[in-house]
Design a protein around this motif. Structure first.
Motif, PDB file in Angstrom:
ATOM      1  N   ILE A 138      -6.400   5.042   4.511  1.00  0.00           N
ATOM      2  CA  ILE A 138      -5.217   4.903   3.551  1.00  0.00           C
ATOM      3  C   ILE A 138      -4.976   6.158   2.588  1.00  0.00           C
ATOM      4  O   ILE A 138      -4.165   7.010   2.237  1.00  0.00           O
ATOM      5  CB  ILE A 138      -5.219   3.444   2.762  1.00  0.00           C
TER       6      ILE A 138
ATOM      7  N   ARG B 165      -8.475   6.628  -4.745  1.00  0.00           N
ATOM      8  CA  ARG B 165      -9.177   5.253  -4.322  1.00  0.00           C
ATOM      9  C   ARG B 165      -9.036   4.833  -5.956  1.00  0.00           C
ATOM     10  O   ARG B 165      -8.796   3.401  -5.949  1.00  0.00           O
ATOM     11  CB  ARG B 165     -10.640   5.505  -4.138  1.00  0.00           C
TER      12      ARG B 165
ATOM     13  N   SER C 197      -6.609   1.388  -6.495  1.00  0.00           N
ATOM     14  CA  SER C 197      -7.549   0.018  -6.492  1.00  0.00           C
ATOM     15  C   SER C 197      -6.709  -1.310  -6.801  1.00  0.00           C
ATOM     16  O   SER C 197      -7.304  -2.170  -6.460  1.00  0.00           O
ATOM     17  CB  SER C 197      -8.566   0.248  -7.577  1.00  0.00           C
TER      18      SER C 197
ATOM     19  N   CYS D  62      -6.491  -4.229   0.863  1.00  0.00           N
ATOM     20  CA  CYS D  62      -6.267  -4.374   2.557  1.00  0.00           C
ATOM     21  C   CYS D  62      -7.076  -5.163   3.143  1.00  0.00           C
ATOM     22  O   CYS D  62      -8.588  -4.924   3.208  1.00  0.00           O
ATOM     23  CB  CYS D  62      -6.300  -2.717   2.830  1.00  0.00           C
TER      24      CYS D  62
ATOM     25  N   GLN E 268       0.842  -1.335  -0.101  1.00  0.00           N
ATOM     26  CA  GLN E 268       0.035  -0.044   0.021  1.00  0.00           C
ATOM     27  C   GLN E 268       0.779   1.186  -0.103  1.00  0.00           C
ATOM     28  O   GLN E 268       0.671   2.140  -0.725  1.00  0.00           O
ATOM     29  CB  GLN E 268      -0.954   0.013   1.127  1.00  0.00           C
TER      30      GLN E 268
ATOM     31  N   CYS F 244      -8.952  -0.768   5.670  1.00  0.00           N
ATOM     32  CA  CYS F 244      -8.525   0.579   5.981  1.00  0.00           C
ATOM     33  C   CYS F 244      -8.254   1.484   4.934  1.00  0.00           C
ATOM     34  O   CYS F 244      -7.728   2.223   5.197  1.00  0.00           O
ATOM     35  CB  CYS F 244      -7.071   0.350   6.753  1.00  0.00           C
ATOM     36  N   TYR F 245      -9.211   1.356   4.018  1.00  0.00           N
ATOM     37  CA  TYR F 245      -8.855   1.988   2.797  1.00  0.00           C
ATOM     38  C   TYR F 245      -9.304   3.640   3.127  1.00  0.00           C
ATOM     39  O   TYR F 245      -8.689   4.271   2.519  1.00  0.00           O
ATOM     40  CB  TYR F 245     -10.259   1.762   1.823  1.00  0.00           C
ATOM     41  N   THR F 246     -10.256   3.714   3.836  1.00  0.00           N
ATOM     42  CA  THR F 246     -10.516   5.342   4.221  1.00  0.00           C
ATOM     43  C   THR F 246      -9.399   5.978   4.751  1.00  0.00           C
ATOM     44  O   THR F 246      -8.916   7.168   4.326  1.00  0.00           O
ATOM     45  CB  THR F 246     -11.618   5.452   5.103  1.00  0.00           C
TER      46      THR F 246
END
Length: 216
Positions: free
Chosen positions: A205, A189, A193, A197, A169, A201-203
């Motif tokens: 990141i 995003r 893509s 994860c 990441q 924890c995308y938000t």
């Protein structure tokens, strides 16, 4: 006329004419076992074309190439099997285990590194194709004790949990910033893509990438 005992073993008939009696089931099994054993024995004793060949022999016979590339600023030269991926070169030959082997098929992004400044899935690249290339891994981001800005942002934003996919990441995030794809959370995003994860924890990141790009 008497019936044969079920324990008797009758040899296969040599006469294949219509008057010969068919072999019994027990005879067929016994004969098949004997033939199978003979085939196996032939392989063990040298009758097979591959007899005596070991995994080491096969490995020694594989084509190899001498490759020189720069990894994290240091010139490295190694002779490797032509089938070796960049990921395996980094992990198994250079001891750089920060790049993780997730799917090993280019789908998760855990092995993301920078090759000549561009994001690449290390599991999909043959190392022999990288003669003269410059490779940067997660181990090469920090300057001594000083973390890279994105590494620090991941800490500030708590952008990881298990941490297994974090190196990929971060490397992808560095590439995303260098490529200028940080105009909005949606753009980040989209261009991140290719990295999964597992902890979701995308938000956070995205926030870490925004912080490093100067948008937060």
């Amino acid at each position: 006329m008497s019936f044969e005992s079920p324990d008797s073993v009758v040899p296969l008939p040599s006469d294949t004419s219509e008057h010969s009696e068919p072999p019994t089931r027990r005879t067929f099994i016994a004969a098949s076992t004997a033939v199978g054993g003979a085939v196996i024995a032939a392989g063990v004793l040298g009758g097979s074309p591959l007899a005596g060949a070991s995994a080491a022999d096969a490995s020694d016979a594989a084509p190899s190439t001498r490759v020189s590339l720069t990894v994290n600023g240091a010139r490295r030269t190694v002779t490797i099997d032509n089938r070796t991926s960049l990921l395996d070169l980094l992990r198994e030959h250079f001891g750089l285990t920060g790049s993780k082997k997730g799917c090993n098929a280019g789908a998760c992004g855990a092995c993301t590194v920078l090759v000549d400044g561009r994001r690449q899935n290390a599991c999909l690249i043959l190392a022999v194709r990288l003669e003269g290339a410059e490779v940067t891994t997660i181990e090469g981001l920090a300057d001594g004790e000083d973390l890279h800005a994105l590494q620090q942002a991941f800490i500030d934003q708590d952008a990881f949990q298990c941490g297994y996919f974090t190196p990929g990441q971060i490397m992808s995030g560095v590439g995303c910033i260098q490529e200028g794809h940080t105009g909005s959370p949606e753009e980040i995003r989209e261009w991140m893509s290719g990295n999964i994860c597992r902890c979701g924890c995308y938000t956070k990141i995205v926030r870490a990438v925004e912080q490093t790009a100067g948008r937060k």
